[in-house]
Write a protein that holds these residues in place. Structure first.
Motif, PDB file in Angstrom:
ATOM      1  N   GLU A 178      37.926  43.982  49.384  1.00  0.00           N
ATOM      2  CA  GLU A 178      39.111  44.543  48.751  1.00  0.00           C
ATOM      3  C   GLU A 178      38.918  44.519  47.234  1.00  0.00           C
ATOM      4  OE1 GLU A 178      42.142  45.396  51.062  1.00  0.00           O
ATOM      5  OE2 GLU A 178      40.126  45.677  51.825  1.00  0.00           O
TER       6      GLU A 178
ATOM      7  N   ASP B 178      39.796  43.252  42.400  1.00  0.00           N
ATOM      8  CA  ASP B 178      40.501  44.420  42.920  1.00  0.00           C
ATOM      9  C   ASP B 178      40.855  45.331  41.748  1.00  0.00           C
ATOM     10  OD1 ASP B 178      42.095  46.282  44.181  1.00  0.00           O
ATOM     11  OD2 ASP B 178      43.150  44.794  45.394  1.00  0.00           O
TER      12      ASP B 178
ATOM     13  N   ARG C 297      40.321  52.096  47.017  1.00  0.00           N
ATOM     14  CA  ARG C 297      39.599  51.896  48.275  1.00  0.00           C
ATOM     15  C   ARG C 297      38.675  53.071  48.568  1.00  0.00           C
ATOM     16  NH1 ARG C 297      41.312  47.912  46.881  1.00  0.00           N
ATOM     17  NH2 ARG C 297      42.688  46.416  47.908  1.00  0.00           N
TER      18      ARG C 297
END
Length: 340
Positions: free
Chosen positions: A77, A132, A136
């Motif tokens: 992630e 992060d 994605r």
């Protein structure tokens, strides 16, 4: 409330953001040294919300003996930097395999499946950091945490290189080695109290050193703008779909998964596969069903239907006949008679 952690499938494997359970088991059994800070299901001590938001995992392991475990296929992630300070290590990213040596730095983007060990972990010390950046998929714009202090020009250049170049393994210099060592010392210190300010400065230093590494590369880094195109995201999705066909996909969930609009996804699907998304998905499901019918004579046809992602046995039979010009039962019989 924590974000639900997605799962992914590759061939016969299920892979997901890695909890490193084998690592934790080895640590508890005294086979390896480990220290880490984390969010979600990554390993280590939980990071408070106010401490380094965006850092999902930060840690190291130190293996003095060859291990009997490895980390299977997974995605992260965030963007991951790992540094092997000593020893050797097998590392796979997508379809490529690497044998890492001391001083190697790996960079893995959130959409890239990878595994560590082949299948086991060798003697060595490995550091890692996962940040992060709010994406994605390749086409999405990166958003670094507010505490990243690089000048905007430097941060833009770092981001551009990380997005438009997918080289996986780099030879790091001694400055990067020393920075990871300092991070490791902070992690051991965090058993008593998290040295928030020190880690903040060290992670910023590391990002700057990675940018310097790029700038000092002897050969000019070749940037490819197509790696950040919407088409690239769609291409990766349809490639993954070959191994993730059993999920209850709809056109809407496909588009959401890709971060694209339905119209755009449909356009790219026709460009890449010559079919609309659902038609392409069904063709993959039918090919998978035919393979099961061919190789598993004992499996119930209805079970094959649902295992391959079809929600209706009647629709499955109709679609199968349209593609193979026979029913699933007739297909199995023909295969059986051919192989007698």
């Amino acid at each position: 409330m924590q974000t639900k952690i997605p799962k992914y499938r590759e061939l016969d494997k299920i892979y997901h953001p890695d909890s490193c359970d084998p690592l934790i088991k080895a640590f508890k059994n005294g086979k390896i040294k480990f220290a880490g800070l984390k969010r979600f299901n990554y390993p280590g001590e939980e990071l408070p919300d106010r401490v380094l938001p965006g850092v999902n995992s930060l840690g190291f392991w130190d293996a003095k003996i060859r291990q009997t475990w490895g980390l299977g296929w997974h995605r992260n992630e965030g963007i991951e930097f790992t540094f092997l300070s000593s020893g050797h290590l097998d590392f796979s990213l997508g379809k490529k395999e690497y044998f890492l040596k001391s001083g190697d730095l790996t960079i893995t983007r959130p959409w890239q499946p990878h595994k560590v060990g082949n299948p086991n972990v060798e003697i060595g010390k490995l550091y890692w950091l996962i940040i992060d950046v709010g994406v994605r998929q390749p086409h999405q714009n990166w958003e670094w945490p507010d505490w990243v202090m690089l000048a905007q020009e430097d941060l833009n250049m770092l981001t551009k290189i990380l997005r438009q170049n997918e080289k996986a393994v780099w030879m790091a210099d001694n400055k990067i080695h020393q920075c990871f060592q300092k991070i490791g010392a902070c992690l051991e210190e965090s058993k008593y109290k998290i040295p928030h300010s020190k880690l903040n400065l060290l992670i910023n230093e590391l990002l700057l050193l990675v940018l310097e590494m790029f700038n000092n590369e002897k050969e000019e880094i070749k940037l490819d703008g197509t790696l950040t195109d919407n088409l690239r995201t769609a291409e990766l999705f349809f490639e993954d779909l070959k191994n993730d066909y059993d999920r209850p996909w709809t056109l809407e969930t496909m588009a959401v998964h890709c971060g694209l609009g339905i119209t755009s996804l449909t356009k790219y699907s026709k460009q890449l596969t010559n079919l609309p998304p659902i038609n392409y998905l069904n063709s993959i499901r039918l090919e998978a069903a035919a393979e099961l019918l061919r190789n598993d004579n004992d499996k119930n046809i209805a079970d094959i239907c649902y295992e391959c992602g079809f929600s209706s046995s009647q629709y499955f039979a109709t679609a199968f006949r349209k593609m193979y010009k026979c029913t699933p039962k007739e297909f199995r019989l023909m295969v059986w008679e051919t192989e007698r």
